[in-house]
Design an enzyme around this catalytic site. Structure first.
Site, short mmCIF file in Angstrom:
data_model
loop_
_atom_site.label_atom_id
_atom_site.label_comp_id
_atom_site.label_asym_id
_atom_site.label_seq_id
_atom_site.Cartn_x
_atom_site.Cartn_y
_atom_site.Cartn_z
N GLU A 197 1.15 -1.02 -0.02
CA GLU A 197 0.05 0.22 -0.05
C GLU A 197 0.95 1.22 -0.01
O GLU A 197 1.75 1.27 0.77
CB GLU A 197 -0.87 -0.01 1.29
CG GLU A 197 -1.88 1.16 1.13
CD GLU A 197 -2.97 1.25 2.25
OE1 GLU A 197 -2.86 0.37 3.10
OE2 GLU A 197 -3.66 1.82 2.37
N GLY A 220 2.93 2.35 10.82
CA GLY A 220 2.93 1.65 11.92
C GLY A 220 2.75 0.21 11.53
O GLY A 220 3.18 -0.49 12.15
N HIS A 240 -6.59 -1.91 15.22
CA HIS A 240 -6.81 -1.13 13.85
C HIS A 240 -6.66 -2.16 12.67
O HIS A 240 -7.45 -2.13 11.74
CB HIS A 240 -5.98 0.00 13.81
CG HIS A 240 -6.02 0.88 12.67
ND1 HIS A 240 -6.63 2.01 12.50
CD2 HIS A 240 -5.38 0.46 11.23
CE1 HIS A 240 -6.46 2.46 11.13
NE2 HIS A 240 -5.83 1.64 10.50
N GLU A 241 -5.71 -2.85 12.59
CA GLU A 241 -5.27 -3.65 11.16
C GLU A 241 -6.31 -4.75 11.35
O GLU A 241 -6.81 -5.12 10.37
CB GLU A 241 -3.95 -4.09 11.51
CG GLU A 241 -2.69 -3.19 11.64
CD GLU A 241 -2.93 -2.20 10.45
OE1 GLU A 241 -3.25 -2.20 9.61
OE2 GLU A 241 -2.45 -0.79 10.90
N HIS A 290 -9.42 -3.61 9.83
CA HIS A 290 -9.49 -3.60 8.33
C HIS A 290 -9.84 -4.84 7.68
O HIS A 290 -10.35 -4.55 6.49
CB HIS A 290 -7.81 -3.01 8.00
CG HIS A 290 -7.81 -1.82 7.95
ND1 HIS A 290 -8.56 -0.75 7.56
CD2 HIS A 290 -6.53 -1.11 8.19
CE1 HIS A 290 -7.91 0.41 7.25
NE2 HIS A 290 -6.96 0.10 7.89
N1 GLU Z 1 -3.08 0.84 5.54
C1 GLU Z 1 -2.13 0.95 6.84
C2 GLU Z 1 -2.96 1.37 7.98
O1 GLU Z 1 -3.37 2.47 8.16
C3 GLU Z 1 -1.20 1.94 6.49
C4 GLU Z 1 -0.61 2.08 5.22
C5 GLU Z 1 0.72 1.87 4.69
O2 GLU Z 1 1.86 1.36 5.88
O3 GLU Z 1 1.36 2.49 4.03
O4 GLU Z 1 -3.27 0.62 8.75
ZN ZN Z 2 -5.52 1.81 8.61
#
Ligand code: GLU
Ligand code: ZN
Length: 880
Positions: free
Chosen positions: A122, A262, A298-299, A302
């Site tokens: 990402e 993170g 958080h993860e 998702h």
């Molecule tokens: N999607 C990740 C998060 O906010 C962060 C994205 C990244 O590491 O580029 O949990």
């Molecule tokens: Zn996120």
């Protein structure tokens, strides 16, 4: 660099139904074979346009189209694309590329960290792995085979479930993983390394058993239990609060040392910055424990808000991030103290997101243009995005919000959608029209909400007049009114909440209400109000706005004591402190003697003496607004006056409140001594009051405080107490003790990178003179490296972001130093370089001399040679 616009969005010409990847990992290169089963997007015409695959820094070795080997005449290659002309609606592309993870310092795509292979895809990292349609609306079923040296990389992981494995000649082995869920390439992950894991189980709502594994380097195996506990709590919470169940047989987390952010929610295989996984009493603070819990949640969350339902394009990033931050914030509030969590989040938002919203990179929660998407993983997308979700929750109420969330997941499962789709589900489920509310997604800037009052004793009415406005932001000069939910109550002279009845209502209902302010100017009149009330406005910080009401200091002290809303009690204290500090700043600027308003002393004394109050709240209320926040709310920030005024206030408070602070400190330290470390709210609370008390007490320089600090430093059993004692010494005038403690600490923890990060940070943040020289010297320390983002953040980031007097030295040396680091990092790791830049972009906040120095450094960066898109976008926009 090119700007990409939301208005140019077009559906993908081609889809990739299946993606079969094989990785052959070697020490000096990696081979990636990709088989893509593709077809023309059936939603579009039958014509077959040119296929343009994304690909960067790839060495193409071989490509076939439906088994026909292609030659250079069959395709075009540029440094960002491979284009070719398909001849049938369905076809298979097979390619082999060579890549170099071993020399990838940008930490995007496939790279090596501490001897292991890992990925970060990402937002657009997958195009550095193979030629692909690297966009989130192309979702595919992935099968991944990884092969590598058996001894060096005994563990081979990818997304989904393991389906086969075996040995090869030459000491190599392989494993194949299959992910049954379609996903965009940004959720792809691969890990290969010598890792140990802690395993556990979770039984889901529908009685399915899920295997949970957390992989770390062997020496960290004793630091994963807290993350595992957090994971199980998160899985249970998401079932109970959102009805969301996990969907694969295995869920894995891997900790890596070099990571730009993170953590990352790759399907079934989350990859984490080790700072967001590893935690145990001896090495991680209370704050670190809470961060691990929050990031794990958080993860994990998702998996639904992001993976099962993903973003159509990167302009919709807040669709998954704002929602998921809101979800993790509510989770943390349920696990710990709700009020304290809200206070921390609001203080952070107002200090940092408000500054972003007022700066050159200001953008809406759903931006409409970007040059480099990595620059948009911002506080606005994440934190303000979460506030937008919180407002929807407030306007709909808990039940309708849950209905809306259920409808969203049901309607869009397996799809890549937009913020509009989310809001539509909320509208359809609740029957509430959110058309005007959606301006929160499209208009940047922090709204101002000015409130005035009018009490009519004879009519027994009380009117609140609201005026909203929003300052211009880049590209947006005029803003339309927002929908601002204002939760409020009215206090009588004894501090009780009055029953609330608005004009036109048949009867009073409730003592805390949410008013929707929707117009530029709007009044609300309450009836049956016998005496002049005192309003408690924006309870719980019900909207991310700058509210102003002409409270005097006595009224703020009254609210501090009586407001039934815990958040607003803290807020009244902050407003009182801000008034007092601004008065001191003015005195300092006029060259007058500084005089602290004794009401602040009185208010804080009564908090310290009240043994019934939540200790975490008392600690929060003792924390004066930070220098960065005082900067944000200044027209023109006077660095020295802000620092001088705040330090003067702290010194005065320390002396005036010595007795109660000393008492609370000693009592809490006694309990800490006799209690083994527990990572729970009540214990966090005790240590936070103990530690803030100690930091005040040391300002008096009394020998008994020094002795207590040394005792705590040496005898405590946890990093929270130890690090506080170290920080207190580092900021104290006791040079010998400071040096000894720093040396002992480094000696003891030299092998623990995360602890050394804290050692760097504590010194980087010390406001004693000579800060820049200390930071420069620390960059030579063997534990420091620019290649590790955590180190960069711990030393350089902490210096520029937190040590404002030293960074903003009047001769500009702090700016020059930061620009030098940005120029070096631009070549190594553009994402980190670009984020490190933020303090320089805020030049408009300062007086002319500093402005000139800061701009000169930005211009020097711009002229320094070939810039990454990341750095170029931020520098050019901040000079515009
Ligand atoms: N999607 C990740 C998060 O906010 C962060 C994205 C990244 O590491 O580029 O949990
Ligand atoms: Zn996120």
């Amino acid at each position: 660099s090119k700007t990409i616009y939301l208005k140019d969005y077009r559906a993908p010409d081609y889809l990739i139904d299946e993606t079969h990847l094989t990785f052959e990992l070697f020490e000096d290169h990696t081979l990636v074979h990709a088989q893509l089963v593709m077809r023309r997007n059936p939603e579009l015409s039958a014509e077959l346009p040119v296929l343009s695959l994304d690909g960067q820094q790839l060495e193409l070795l071989r490509i076939t189209l439906d088994d026909r080997e292609l030659t250079a005449a069959d395709y075009q290659l540029s440094d960002s694309h491979l284009t070719l002309q398909p001849t049938q609606a369905s076809f298979v592309i097979d390619s082999t590329v060579r890549i170099h993870p071993e020399s990838n310092t940008a930490l995007e795509g496939l790279y090596k960290s501490s001897g292991m292979f890992c990925t970060q895809c990402e937002a657009e990292g997958f195009r550095k792995i193979t030629y692909y349609l690297d966009r989130p609306d192309v979702m595919s079923k992935f099968t991944t085979t990884v092969s590598g040296d058996k001894q060096k990389y005994p563990i081979l992981l990818s997304n989904g479930n393991p389906i086969a494995s075996g040995s090869e000649e030459g000491g190599r082995h392989w494993a194949t993983w299959e992910d049954p869920f379609k996903k965009p390439a940004y959720l792809f992950a691969l890990v290969a390394g010598d890792l140990w894991c802690v395993e556990d189980k979770f039984t889901t709502l529908s009685s399915r058993e899920v295997t949970l594994r957390i992989y770390v380097e062997p020496e960290n195996i004793d630091k994963v239990q807290h993350a595992m506990d957090s994971l199980k709590k998160s899985m249970k919470w998401d079932e109970e609060v959102y009805g969301r169940e996990y969907d694969l047989d295995i869920f894995m987390i891997v900790a890596v040392n070099d990571f730009n952010m993170g953590a990352m929610e790759n399907k079934g295989l989350n990859i984490f910055n080790s700072s967001c996984v590893l935690a145990r009493a001896e090495t991680a603070t209370d704050a670190a424990h809470q961060r691990v819990e929050a990031v794990v949640a958080h993860e994990y969350f998702h998996n639904w808000s992001g993976n099962r339902v993903t973003c159509r394009d990167w302009f919709q990033l807040s669709l998954k991030e704002g929602f998921t931050v809101f979800r993790d914030a509510e989770f943390s509030a349920d696990m710990n103290s709700r009020t304290v969590k809200r206070i921390e989040d609001v203080a952070y938002l107002r200090t940092h997101q408000f500054a972003e919203d007022a700066g050159p990179m200001a953008h809406p929660v759903r931006p409409d243009a970007y040059m480099e998407i990595s620059n948009f993983y911002t506080l606005t997308i994440y934190e303000k995005g979460s506030e937008v979700l919180r407002m929807i929750h407030t306007l709909l109420g808990n039940q309708a919000f849950r209905k809306g969330s259920d409808l969203y997941f049901e309607r869009h499962d397996g799809q890549a959608v937009t913020c509009d789709d989310f809001v539509k589900a909320m509208e359809d489920a609740s029957g509430i029209d959110l058309t005007q509310f959606k301006r929160w997604y499209t208009q940047a800037g922090t709204p101002r909400l000015a409130v005035s009052e009018a009490f009519d004793a004879t009519a027994r009415t009380y009117t609140l007049n609201f005026t909203q406005s929003c300052p211009a932001t880049p590209g947006q000069s005029d803003k339309l009114p927002f929908v601002i939910p204002v939760e409020l109550g009215l206090l009588d002279a004894r501090g009780n909440d009055l029953p609330l009845r608005l004009q036109g209502e048949a009867a009073a209902s409730g003592t805390s209400r949410v008013l929707s302010v929707t117009e530029a100017q709007q009044s609300f009149t309450f009836v049956d109000i016998a005496e002049q009330p005192l309003p408690s406005l924006l309870r719980g910080f019900s909207a991310p706005v700058k509210l102003s009401f002409p409270y005097d200091r006595d009224q703020l002290m009254f609210l501090m004591q009586h407001d039934s809303d815990g958040f607003n009690r803290w807020e009244a204290g902050q407003q009182l402190s801000v008034q007092v500090l601004q008065e001191l700043i003015g005195q300092q600027q006029r060259g007058e003697a500084l005089v602290l308003d004794q009401r602040l002393v009185t208010a804080l004394r009564s908090l310290l003496q009240d043994g019934r109050l939540d200790q975490a709240m008392v600690a929060e209320m003792l924390s004066l607004p930070g220098e960065a926040y005082l900067t944000e709310i200044s027209e023109v920030a006077d660095v020295e006056a802000i620092h001088g005024a705040r330090e003067f206030a702290r010194q005065q408070l320390a002396e005036a409140l010595f007795e109660p602070l000393w008492q609370r400190y000693q009592a809490n330290r006694e309990v800490s001594k006799g209690t083994p470390y527990v990572a729970e709210a009540e214990h966090f609370a005790r240590r936070s009051l103990q530690n803030i008390a100690l930091s005040y007490l040391m300002l008096t320089g009394k020998p008994e405080v020094l002795a207590a600090t040394l005792e705590q430093y040496e005898a405590c059993d946890n990093m929270t107490e130890r690090l506080t004692a170290l920080a207190v010494l580092v900021n104290s005038p006791f040079e010998a003790e400071r040096g000894k403690a720093l040396e002992a600490f480094a000696e003891h923890f030299k092998d623990n990178a995360l602890v050394m990060d804290q050692w760097f940070s504590v010194q980087a943040a010390s406001t004693l003179p000579g800060g820049l020289q200390r930071v420069q010297a620390l960059m030579q320390h063997p534990a420091f490296t620019l290649k590790n983002p955590n180190k960069v953040r711990a030393l350089i980031g902490a210096f520029a972001g937190q040590n404002l007097v030293n960074f903003h030295l009047a001769d500009g040396s702090g700016y020059r130093f930061l620009a030098d680091q940005v120029i070096t990092l631009n070549a190594l790791n553009p994402q980190i370089a670009s984020r490190l830049l933020a303090p320089l972009t805020r030049w408009r906040k300062y007086a002319a001399a500093r402005q000139a120095l800061m701009k000169a450094e930005l211009e020097r960066i711009l002229a320094s040679g070939e810039l990454s898109a990341d750095v170029y976008e931020v520098v050019s926009k901040s000079l515009a």
